[in-house]
Enzyme design. Structure first.
Site, mmCIF file in Angstrom:
data_model
loop_
_atom_site.group_PDB
_atom_site.id
_atom_site.type_symbol
_atom_site.label_atom_id
_atom_site.label_comp_id
_atom_site.label_asym_id
_atom_site.label_seq_id
_atom_site.Cartn_x
_atom_site.Cartn_y
_atom_site.Cartn_z
ATOM 1 N N HIS A 92 2.022 -4.404 -5.841
ATOM 2 C CA HIS A 92 2.109 -3.470 -6.967
ATOM 3 C C HIS A 92 3.059 -3.958 -8.061
ATOM 4 C CE1 HIS A 92 1.639 1.130 -7.828
ATOM 5 N NE2 HIS A 92 1.528 0.408 -8.915
ATOM 6 N N TYR B 44 1.513 6.083 -4.531
ATOM 7 C CA TYR B 44 0.935 7.337 -5.040
ATOM 8 C C TYR B 44 0.971 8.463 -4.006
ATOM 9 C CZ TYR B 44 -1.205 4.228 -8.569
ATOM 10 O OH TYR B 44 -1.439 3.301 -9.549
#
Length: 266
Positions: free
Chosen positions: A99, A41
């Site tokens: 992730h 992010y």
């Protein structure tokens, strides 16, 4: 299990410093105590700024981040987890996820490195994200440390029944990202009808349904109005009829999907 608030705050797409710091600060002020970010992010440093500036004590906030798919070799896991902790301003990361089981992911190497970080105390809990059921069970078998959470897309239009059952079987949290399906729940007649019945928003209904299933919802929002609206889902009590009506929705509407995604290579 470690205290893990069932409604969290997601920071995906909050890439602008001022917007991210403002959103996380607002979320903490509103009452969120579960903050979710990721190396991918590019905002861990901004989340760290908000945590440092907040009056909320560190031990009252559960902070999770995720390893980028390019950082899953043993060396990269250890090096970049320390970098993430520094950016977040934390001595210990409450929860570290893989992730995606893609790119540099190697079950033996990656998971062994996570076990080391767990033993060292740099991470308090281990998580996986976007794993197929077979990949999930294989990883649980390899890990020495207990699996704390599995984060996947989940909402009334993608109900993840098998992964919910596995979470119950293996005693880990199922964590829902995109829990309002990027507000596509607002276009579903059943959900809209239930929302009107309770004088609530469709987003609140979706979040309340997820929590009724024992899962943890991580909605992302940037405006104060949406941050507050999502948090109010904690006050919404769906009745058995509402839950049954949502359970009967027969949709498989996946928001996050791409050719290399694990479920496209079962």
């Amino acid at each position: 299990m470690t205290n893990f608030p069932q409604l969290g705050f997601g920071t995906y797409k909050l890439e602008d410093r001022d917007e991210c710091v403002s959103a996380v600060t607002t979320a903490l002020d509103v009452g969120y105590r579960n903050i979710d970010t990721a190396q991918m992010y590019d905002n861990e440093e901004y989340v760290g700024e908000a945590l440092a500036a907040s009056d909320v004590p560190r031990d009252e906030v559960f902070v999770a981040t995720k390893l980028d798919t390019s950082n899953l070799t043993a060396e990269a896991v250890k090096e970049t987890t320390k970098e993430s902790a520094d950016k977040l301003g934390l001595d210990t990361i409450d929860l570290l996820y893989v992730h995606w089981p893609l790119d540099t992911y190697d079950a033996d190497e990656t998971l062994a490195a996570l076990d080391e970080l767990y033993d060292e105390g740099l991470i308090a809990n281990l998580g996986l994200s976007n794993f197929r059921p077979d990949q999930l069970e294989a990883a649980i078998e390899k890990l020495d440390a207990p699996l704390f959470a599995h984060q996947v897309e989940m909402h009334p239009l993608l109900q993840q029944r098998e992964l919910r059952e596995l979470a119950d079987e293996h005693d880990h949290h199922l964590v829902a990202y995109s829990p309002i399906a990027r507000n596509q729940v607002a276009d579903n007649d059943t959900i809209v009808e239930i929302a009107e019945k309770h004088d609530a928003s469709p987003a609140q209904v979706a979040l309340a349904w997820i929590m009724s299933k024992g899962a943890t919802a991580i909605p992302k929002a940037s405006s104060e109005a949406h941050i507050r609206d999502n948090f109010a889902a904690l006050d919404l009590e769906l009745d058995a009829e509402d839950i049954a009506a949502i359970d009967e929705l027969d949709e498989t509407n996946r928001i996050v999907d791409f050719d290399a995604a694990p479920w496209n290579h079962a």
